[in-house]
Motif scaffolding. Structure first.
Motif, mmCIF file in Angstrom:
data_model
loop_
_atom_site.group_PDB
_atom_site.id
_atom_site.type_symbol
_atom_site.label_atom_id
_atom_site.label_comp_id
_atom_site.label_asym_id
_atom_site.label_seq_id
_atom_site.Cartn_x
_atom_site.Cartn_y
_atom_site.Cartn_z
ATOM 1 N N ALA A 215 0.983 5.643 -7.916
ATOM 2 C CA ALA A 215 -0.294 6.326 -8.118
ATOM 3 C C ALA A 215 -0.087 7.805 -8.419
ATOM 4 O O ALA A 215 -0.767 8.381 -9.276
ATOM 5 C CB ALA A 215 -1.175 6.157 -6.875
ATOM 6 N N VAL A 216 0.878 8.420 -7.724
ATOM 7 C CA VAL A 216 1.174 9.833 -7.974
ATOM 8 C C VAL A 216 1.708 10.019 -9.392
ATOM 9 O O VAL A 216 1.330 10.955 -10.111
ATOM 10 C CB VAL A 216 2.179 10.354 -6.934
ATOM 11 C CG1 VAL A 216 2.650 11.759 -7.306
ATOM 12 C CG2 VAL A 216 1.551 10.372 -5.546
ATOM 13 N N THR A 217 2.594 9.112 -9.812
ATOM 14 C CA THR A 217 3.145 9.196 -11.167
ATOM 15 C C THR A 217 2.061 9.023 -12.215
ATOM 16 O O THR A 217 2.002 9.764 -13.203
ATOM 17 C CB THR A 217 4.227 8.119 -11.358
ATOM 18 O OG1 THR A 217 5.268 8.326 -10.402
ATOM 19 C CG2 THR A 217 4.806 8.181 -12.761
ATOM 20 N N TRP A 218 1.191 8.024 -11.999
ATOM 21 C CA TRP A 218 0.101 7.786 -12.942
ATOM 22 C C TRP A 218 -0.828 8.996 -13.008
ATOM 23 O O TRP A 218 -1.232 9.429 -14.099
ATOM 24 C CB TRP A 218 -0.661 6.537 -12.527
ATOM 25 C CG TRP A 218 -1.918 6.292 -13.301
ATOM 26 C CD1 TRP A 218 -3.192 6.344 -12.830
ATOM 27 C CD2 TRP A 218 -2.034 5.966 -14.694
ATOM 28 N NE1 TRP A 218 -4.098 6.063 -13.830
ATOM 29 C CE2 TRP A 218 -3.410 5.832 -14.979
ATOM 30 C CE3 TRP A 218 -1.106 5.781 -15.709
ATOM 31 C CZ2 TRP A 218 -3.872 5.520 -16.256
ATOM 32 C CZ3 TRP A 218 -1.574 5.466 -16.986
ATOM 33 C CH2 TRP A 218 -2.930 5.335 -17.236
ATOM 34 N N GLY A 219 -1.171 9.547 -11.841
ATOM 35 C CA GLY A 219 -2.020 10.734 -11.831
ATOM 36 C C GLY A 219 -1.363 11.907 -12.533
ATOM 37 O O GLY A 219 -2.019 12.661 -13.260
ATOM 38 N N GLY A 220 -0.044 12.048 -12.348
ATOM 39 C CA GLY A 220 0.675 13.121 -13.027
ATOM 40 C C GLY A 220 0.676 12.951 -14.537
ATOM 41 O O GLY A 220 0.543 13.931 -15.294
ATOM 42 N N ASP A 221 0.830 11.705 -14.997
ATOM 43 C CA ASP A 221 0.798 11.444 -16.444
ATOM 44 C C ASP A 221 -0.574 11.767 -17.031
ATOM 45 O O ASP A 221 -0.677 12.363 -18.113
ATOM 46 C CB ASP A 221 1.150 9.980 -16.716
ATOM 47 C CG ASP A 221 2.610 9.668 -16.417
ATOM 48 O OD1 ASP A 221 3.414 10.624 -16.336
ATOM 49 O OD2 ASP A 221 2.942 8.479 -16.263
ATOM 50 N N VAL A 222 -1.626 11.348 -16.317
ATOM 51 C CA VAL A 222 -2.981 11.651 -16.788
ATOM 52 C C VAL A 222 -3.210 13.157 -16.807
ATOM 53 O O VAL A 222 -3.778 13.713 -17.762
ATOM 54 C CB VAL A 222 -4.028 10.956 -15.901
ATOM 55 C CG1 VAL A 222 -5.439 11.416 -16.256
ATOM 56 C CG2 VAL A 222 -3.929 9.435 -16.057
ATOM 57 N N ALA B 57 0.828 -1.209 0.000
ATOM 58 C CA ALA B 57 0.000 0.000 0.000
ATOM 59 C C ALA B 57 0.860 1.256 0.000
ATOM 60 O O ALA B 57 0.581 2.226 -0.704
ATOM 61 C CB ALA B 57 -0.930 -0.009 1.206
ATOM 62 N N VAL B 58 1.941 1.226 0.792
ATOM 63 C CA VAL B 58 2.842 2.390 0.843
ATOM 64 C C VAL B 58 3.624 2.512 -0.459
ATOM 65 O O VAL B 58 3.806 3.614 -1.004
ATOM 66 C CB VAL B 58 3.797 2.264 2.041
ATOM 67 C CG1 VAL B 58 4.833 3.382 2.021
ATOM 68 C CG2 VAL B 58 3.017 2.287 3.353
ATOM 69 N N ALA B 59 4.083 1.375 -1.000
ATOM 70 C CA ALA B 59 4.881 1.406 -2.224
ATOM 71 C C ALA B 59 4.058 1.839 -3.434
ATOM 72 O O ALA B 59 4.614 2.353 -4.424
ATOM 73 C CB ALA B 59 5.493 0.029 -2.479
ATOM 74 N N THR B 60 2.747 1.642 -3.373
ATOM 75 C CA THR B 60 1.893 2.008 -4.502
ATOM 76 C C THR B 60 1.669 3.513 -4.588
ATOM 77 O O THR B 60 1.325 4.031 -5.650
ATOM 78 C CB THR B 60 0.534 1.286 -4.390
ATOM 79 O OG1 THR B 60 0.763 -0.119 -4.294
ATOM 80 C CG2 THR B 60 -0.338 1.546 -5.603
ATOM 81 N N VAL B 61 1.888 4.224 -3.492
ATOM 82 C CA VAL B 61 1.632 5.668 -3.485
ATOM 83 C C VAL B 61 2.445 6.392 -4.551
ATOM 84 O O VAL B 61 1.884 7.175 -5.339
ATOM 85 C CB VAL B 61 1.897 6.260 -2.083
ATOM 86 C CG1 VAL B 61 1.828 7.785 -2.122
ATOM 87 C CG2 VAL B 61 0.883 5.716 -1.080
ATOM 88 N N PRO B 62 3.787 6.176 -4.650
ATOM 89 C CA PRO B 62 4.528 6.869 -5.714
ATOM 90 C C PRO B 62 4.032 6.507 -7.113
ATOM 91 O O PRO B 62 3.969 7.367 -8.000
ATOM 92 C CB PRO B 62 5.976 6.400 -5.503
ATOM 93 C CG PRO B 62 6.029 5.966 -4.078
ATOM 94 C CD PRO B 62 4.687 5.396 -3.784
#
Length: 199
Positions: free
Chosen positions: A52-59, A45-50
């Protein structure tokens, strides 16, 4: 110590023992795997945060690019209704209102006619704002920077929550199988000792 603090301490102690039973002789192999799985879920869960942030930034970046292209390809103009808007709810809908004939001036200066979206009951001669392409045809409103931010945040949260949901379902399935295994083990043990109890 108050009841609240004692309860909090008891909960924390139980959580720690569940994650790491240590040398407790009553801890079974399933308990140890349960603790390992909980640690893996927290780490994931903690490792997925970066990610998710990267994916959100790309979108977000992609939506910003769309917004820039839309801003260059679309124009906001004022259309004048050439008929009264219907008031009946049975009339075909267009997003935001009903179909109404109108006329407007295209970006090249020519006059265009067609149907636009207007609110029910609008009278002939009323003005509505529409978006048109370079040729003057009615088109959808362009993407906005605010929409890009919303889409980026939504995409990042969706990815993170999706991972958490998958982990939660996997952990629930593990607990279900573990409970079944424990019941089966208890049944076998009871079958072994039951004759002695009967005697």
């Amino acid at each position: 110590m108050t009841a609240t603090s004692a309860g909090s301490g008891g909960w924390f102690t139980r959580a720690c023992r569940r994650i790491h039973p240590g040398r407790n002789p009553l801890a079974r192999s399933g308990d140890r795997w349960d603790g390992r799985l909980l640690v893996m879920i927290v780490v994931l869960a903690v490792a997925t945060v970066p990610a998710a942030v990267t994916w959100g930034g790309d979108v977000h970046a992609g939506r910003l690019g769309e917004a820039a292209r839309d801003a260059a390809a679309t124009h906001r103009v004022t259309a004048v209704l050439t008929a009264d808007a219907p008031t009946s709810a049975t009339t075909g809908h267009l997003r935001g209102g009903v179909h109404v004939p109108a006329r407007w001036t295209a970006p090249d200066g020519g006059e265009r006619t067609g149907t636009v979206s207007a609110y029910r009951g609008a009278t002939r001669g009323s003005e509505v704002t529409i978006w048109v392409d370079r040729a003057g045809a009615v088109t959808a409103a362009p993407a906005t920077r605010t929409g890009a931010v919303v889409d980026g945040v939504s995409a990042g949260l969706a990815l993170w929550l999706g991972v958490l949901t998958a982990c939660g379902l996997g952990y629930a399935m593990f607990r279900l199988l573990l409970a079944r295994s424990r019941r089966a083990r208890w049944d076998r043990e009871w079958e072994r000792v039951a004759p002695d109890w009967v005697r």
